[in-house]
Design a protein around this motif. Structure first.
Motif, PDB file in Angstrom:
ATOM      1  N   TYR A  57       0.773  -1.299  -0.016  1.00  0.00           N
ATOM      2  CA  TYR A  57      -0.022  -0.096   0.029  1.00  0.00           C
ATOM      3  C   TYR A  57       0.770   1.244  -0.115  1.00  0.00           C
ATOM      4  O   TYR A  57       0.388   2.322  -0.636  1.00  0.00           O
ATOM      5  N   LEU A  58       1.688   1.146   0.622  1.00  0.00           N
ATOM      6  CA  LEU A  58       2.850   2.508   0.743  1.00  0.00           C
ATOM      7  C   LEU A  58       3.430   2.996  -0.558  1.00  0.00           C
ATOM      8  O   LEU A  58       3.189   4.123  -0.936  1.00  0.00           O
ATOM      9  N   PRO A  59       4.010   1.893  -1.352  1.00  0.00           N
ATOM     10  CA  PRO A  59       4.370   2.372  -2.942  1.00  0.00           C
ATOM     11  C   PRO A  59       3.261   2.761  -3.524  1.00  0.00           C
ATOM     12  O   PRO A  59       3.293   3.698  -4.436  1.00  0.00           O
ATOM     13  N   MET A  60       2.351   1.891  -3.541  1.00  0.00           N
ATOM     14  CA  MET A  60       1.088   2.194  -4.330  1.00  0.00           C
ATOM     15  C   MET A  60       0.457   3.629  -4.103  1.00  0.00           C
ATOM     16  O   MET A  60       0.131   4.275  -5.018  1.00  0.00           O
ATOM     17  N   LEU A  61       0.288   4.035  -2.757  1.00  0.00           N
ATOM     18  CA  LEU A  61      -0.443   5.248  -2.630  1.00  0.00           C
ATOM     19  C   LEU A  61       0.664   6.386  -2.793  1.00  0.00           C
ATOM     20  O   LEU A  61       0.272   7.505  -3.295  1.00  0.00           O
ATOM     21  N   GLY A  62       1.798   6.421  -2.371  1.00  0.00           N
ATOM     22  CA  GLY A  62       2.954   7.261  -2.702  1.00  0.00           C
ATOM     23  C   GLY A  62       2.988   7.812  -4.169  1.00  0.00           C
ATOM     24  O   GLY A  62       3.047   8.801  -4.462  1.00  0.00           O
ATOM     25  N   TRP A  63       3.545   6.714  -4.983  1.00  0.00           N
ATOM     26  CA  TRP A  63       3.490   6.632  -6.134  1.00  0.00           C
ATOM     27  C   TRP A  63       2.269   7.163  -7.199  1.00  0.00           C
ATOM     28  O   TRP A  63       2.287   8.067  -8.017  1.00  0.00           O
ATOM     29  N   GLY A  64       1.008   6.830  -6.502  1.00  0.00           N
ATOM     30  CA  GLY A  64      -0.364   7.263  -7.073  1.00  0.00           C
ATOM     31  C   GLY A  64      -0.334   8.599  -6.899  1.00  0.00           C
ATOM     32  O   GLY A  64      -0.918   9.426  -7.944  1.00  0.00           O
ATOM     33  N   ILE A  65      -0.275   9.161  -5.682  1.00  0.00           N
ATOM     34  CA  ILE A  65      -0.040  10.690  -5.391  1.00  0.00           C
ATOM     35  C   ILE A  65       0.670  11.516  -6.383  1.00  0.00           C
ATOM     36  O   ILE A  65       0.464  12.464  -6.924  1.00  0.00           O
ATOM     37  N   GLY A  66       1.877  10.963  -6.338  1.00  0.00           N
ATOM     38  CA  GLY A  66       2.946  11.633  -7.480  1.00  0.00           C
ATOM     39  C   GLY A  66       2.312  11.464  -8.840  1.00  0.00           C
ATOM     40  O   GLY A  66       2.624  12.606  -9.518  1.00  0.00           O
ATOM     41  N   ILE A  67       1.734  10.391  -9.215  1.00  0.00           N
ATOM     42  CA  ILE A  67       1.067  10.532 -10.637  1.00  0.00           C
ATOM     43  C   ILE A  67       0.079  11.382 -10.976  1.00  0.00           C
ATOM     44  O   ILE A  67      -0.120  12.207 -11.930  1.00  0.00           O
ATOM     45  N   ILE A  68      -0.874  11.572  -9.631  1.00  0.00           N
ATOM     46  CA  ILE A  68      -1.791  12.738 -10.028  1.00  0.00           C
ATOM     47  C   ILE A  68      -1.410  13.914  -9.812  1.00  0.00           C
ATOM     48  O   ILE A  68      -1.766  15.107 -10.790  1.00  0.00           O
ATOM     49  N   ALA A  69      -0.118  14.283  -9.147  1.00  0.00           N
ATOM     50  CA  ALA A  69       0.320  15.678  -9.155  1.00  0.00           C
ATOM     51  C   ALA A  69       1.019  15.961 -10.533  1.00  0.00           C
ATOM     52  O   ALA A  69       0.858  16.989 -11.058  1.00  0.00           O
ATOM     53  N   HIS A  70       1.675  14.791 -10.853  1.00  0.00           N
ATOM     54  CA  HIS A  70       2.226  15.132 -12.623  1.00  0.00           C
ATOM     55  C   HIS A  70       1.188  15.157 -13.510  1.00  0.00           C
ATOM     56  O   HIS A  70       1.453  16.232 -14.317  1.00  0.00           O
ATOM     57  N   GLY A  71       0.006  14.613 -13.271  1.00  0.00           N
ATOM     58  CA  GLY A  71      -0.830  15.078 -14.407  1.00  0.00           C
ATOM     59  C   GLY A  71      -1.522  16.186 -14.445  1.00  0.00           C
ATOM     60  O   GLY A  71      -1.790  16.874 -15.235  1.00  0.00           O
ATOM     61  N   MET A  72      -1.774  16.713 -13.087  1.00  0.00           N
ATOM     62  CA  MET A  72      -2.307  18.128 -12.982  1.00  0.00           C
ATOM     63  C   MET A  72      -1.350  19.056 -13.351  1.00  0.00           C
ATOM     64  O   MET A  72      -1.729  20.015 -13.949  1.00  0.00           O
ATOM     65  N   THR A  73      -0.166  18.935 -13.042  1.00  0.00           N
ATOM     66  CA  THR A  73       1.112  19.706 -13.678  1.00  0.00           C
ATOM     67  C   THR A  73       1.122  19.748 -15.058  1.00  0.00           C
ATOM     68  O   THR A  73       1.080  20.786 -15.839  1.00  0.00           O
ATOM     69  N   VAL A  74       1.125  18.692 -16.023  1.00  0.00           N
ATOM     70  CA  VAL A  74       1.191  18.584 -17.169  1.00  0.00           C
ATOM     71  C   VAL A  74      -0.291  19.109 -18.061  1.00  0.00           C
ATOM     72  O   VAL A  74      -0.340  19.778 -18.990  1.00  0.00           O
ATOM     73  N   PHE A  75      -1.367  18.857 -17.362  1.00  0.00           N
ATOM     74  CA  PHE A  75      -2.637  19.041 -18.270  1.00  0.00           C
ATOM     75  C   PHE A  75      -3.574  19.960 -17.602  1.00  0.00           C
ATOM     76  O   PHE A  75      -4.578  20.573 -18.298  1.00  0.00           O
ATOM     77  N   ALA A  76      -3.507  20.224 -16.347  1.00  0.00           N
ATOM     78  CA  ALA A  76      -4.588  20.930 -15.724  1.00  0.00           C
ATOM     79  C   ALA A  76      -3.893  22.458 -15.214  1.00  0.00           C
ATOM     80  O   ALA A  76      -3.582  23.257 -15.750  1.00  0.00           O
ATOM     81  N   ILE A  77      -3.847  22.444 -13.871  1.00  0.00           N
ATOM     82  CA  ILE A  77      -3.581  23.492 -12.949  1.00  0.00           C
ATOM     83  C   ILE A  77      -2.334  24.333 -13.425  1.00  0.00           C
ATOM     84  O   ILE A  77      -2.131  25.341 -14.051  1.00  0.00           O
ATOM     85  N   GLY A  78      -1.036  23.532 -13.478  1.00  0.00           N
ATOM     86  CA  GLY A  78      -0.003  24.102 -13.778  1.00  0.00           C
ATOM     87  C   GLY A  78       0.229  24.791 -14.935  1.00  0.00           C
ATOM     88  O   GLY A  78       0.569  25.881 -15.441  1.00  0.00           O
ATOM     89  N   LYS A  79      -0.063  23.855 -16.077  1.00  0.00           N
ATOM     90  CA  LYS A  79       0.147  24.427 -17.453  1.00  0.00           C
ATOM     91  C   LYS A  79      -0.883  25.456 -17.681  1.00  0.00           C
ATOM     92  O   LYS A  79      -0.478  26.394 -18.480  1.00  0.00           O
ATOM     93  N   ASN A  80      -2.123  25.561 -17.300  1.00  0.00           N
ATOM     94  CA  ASN A  80      -3.064  26.478 -17.631  1.00  0.00           C
ATOM     95  C   ASN A  80      -2.591  27.958 -16.835  1.00  0.00           C
ATOM     96  O   ASN A  80      -2.561  28.770 -17.599  1.00  0.00           O
TER      97      ASN A  80
END
Length: 439
Positions: free
Chosen positions: A399-422
């Motif tokens: 659960y630890l790597p799954m949750l940690g890495w998953g949060i990182g992917i969500i942040a990465h996706g928001m940076t690339v496609f949503a909040i950060g890039k806009n």
């Protein structure tokens, strides 16, 4: 779904069924083998086919090249919802309907939650692969489009170079200076007019050399001045008739096209007082025509047709309408398309192509990085889950790597496609507007 996709899913179903039948089935009977094939086919066609259809639908409605951010957000939401529904459906059919290992109540009360979650991860892996494949195909198309644009720009530059080389024949300048030299002594007033006309011609050449299109009015006016010089030089050996409709003078043609065609008429035809060369310039429908009676001059070297080819090439860069050439025993005619409006010219593409390409290249690298991260997650996490359950089932640490890495992917996706890039794009536009206003 294409025939190729159906065949691929059929092979996947067969390979999967063989794997589970020979490694995990205790009673190796024909009935069990058939059931294994049926279950494998269900998972392959429902999960693979469903994700493929979703991906094809999104490619048509929201292409990566036209709406990258919107497509990414919709894709993430769509694959999550779709795969959860499809996995629960397939597992229900498998465990409740086919194997009868549980009742409907037991299935939905949580007995198969872990199996559902694990299958969802596998389905997300398949979906991520399909969407990444779709993105790479779209990227390949965009790259090909960029190559075509670069070739178009190179072709335009070549056409402009040829246009400059062929705008005024050096022989025309030489002959005009000879005429001017003789007029200075014989008719000074006419010499002054001749010099003024030459000045207007070269001024027009300098003004129009970088333009893609000019009005028919300007081009005809220039052609009349050019014809006056030719008339002074050839006198009664050449006659010109202009008959352009008033309604057509606001349309557009390629600059210096009439001059090149007039030059060709003089260059390739005999013109004498007894057999004068008659050149007509007139409008016919949506075409500007130049026609001359055919009195072909004997030439030691065959003409390469560079001037006419240059006109055809420049028109090809601006419109799909063709330049038509008619030739008979009596006359030679060239029909130039008159355009009702100025199309988007290649120069505009050339001015912005470098900045646009750099931004697009950077954007593509960011999106590729995100999908590489997502695919790695979908591959590694299921492996860690299996490894954890085999080696230490009483101590669940995945659960630890799954949750940690998953949060990182969500942040990465928001940076690339949503909040950060806009936010970044808006800030860049804001700063560019301020700089523009200062100027």
């Amino acid at each position: 779904m294409t025939r190729k996709n159906v065949i691929t899913l059929a092979w996947v179903s067969l390979a999967t069924s063989m794997f589970f039948f020979f490694l995990f089935t205790t009673e190796k009977t024909i009935e069990n083998f058939g059931l294994t094939i049926l279950i494998s086919s269900m998972y392959s066609f429902v999960l693979g086919g469903g994700n493929g259809l979703i991906n094809d639908f999104l490619n048509k409605k929201f292409p990566w090249s036209e709406a990258t951010t919107k497509r990414a957000i919709i894709s993430i939401v769509a694959i999550l919802i779709t795969n959860i529904i499809l996995v629960y459906f397939c597992n229900y059919i498998n465990f409740v309907v086919f194997q009868k290992a549980a009742t409907t109540e037991e299935y939905f009360l949580g007995k198969y939650n872990f199996i559902n979650w694990f299958t969802i991860n596998i389905a997300l892996l398949i979906s991520a692969f399909l969407h990444a494949k779709g993105f790479m195909e779209e990227l390949k198309k965009a790259t090909k489009k960029e190559v075509v644009e670069q070739k178009l720009i190179a072709k335009s530059a070549n056409a402009q170079l040829e246009s400059l080389k062929n705008q005024l024949d050096p022989h025309f300048l030489f002959n005009s200076l000879n005429v001017l030299s003789s007029l200075i002594d014989e008719n000074p007033v006419q010499a002054q007019k001749f010099t003024a006309s030459m000045s207007k011609i070269y001024r027009y050449v300098l003004e129009q050399k970088d333009k893609e299109l000019v009005s028919v009015e300007d081009e005809v006016e220039f052609a009349q001045i050019y014809c006056d010089l030719l008339k002074t030089r050839f006198e009664d050996s050449v006659d010109f008739i202009f008959d352009v409709n008033e309604a057509d003078v606001r349309k557009f043609v390629v600059p210096l096209s009439l001059q090149l065609l007039l030059e060709n008429c003089i260059k390739h035809n005999l013109a004498t007082s007894s057999k004068p060369l008659l050149i007509k310039i007139f409008s016919q429908g949506d075409q500007l025509c130049i026609e001359n009676n055919l009195q072909v001059r004997e030439q030691i070297k065959e003409s390469a047709g560079i001037g006419l080819a240059n006109i055809v090439q420049r028109y090809a860069l601006l419109t799909q309408r063709n330049v038509f050439i008619e030739k008979s025993e009596d006359y030679f005619k060239v029909k130039l398309p008159m355009l009702s409006h100025k199309p988007q010219v290649v120069n505009e593409i050339e001015e912005t192509k470098n900045d646009s390409y750099e931004r697009a290249h950077k954007r593509v690298k960011e999106i590729k990085s995100f999908y590489a991260n997502l695919i790695s997650y979908c591959i590694v996490i299921p492996f860690l889950v299996i490894f954890n359950l085999i080696t230490s089932p009483n101590h669940l640490w995945f659960y630890l790597p799954m949750l940690g890495w998953g949060i990182g992917i969500i942040a990465h996706g928001m940076t690339v496609f949503a909040i950060g890039k806009n936010w970044e794009d808006r800030k860049i536009k804001e700063l560019m507007e301020k700089e523009k206003n200062k100027r």
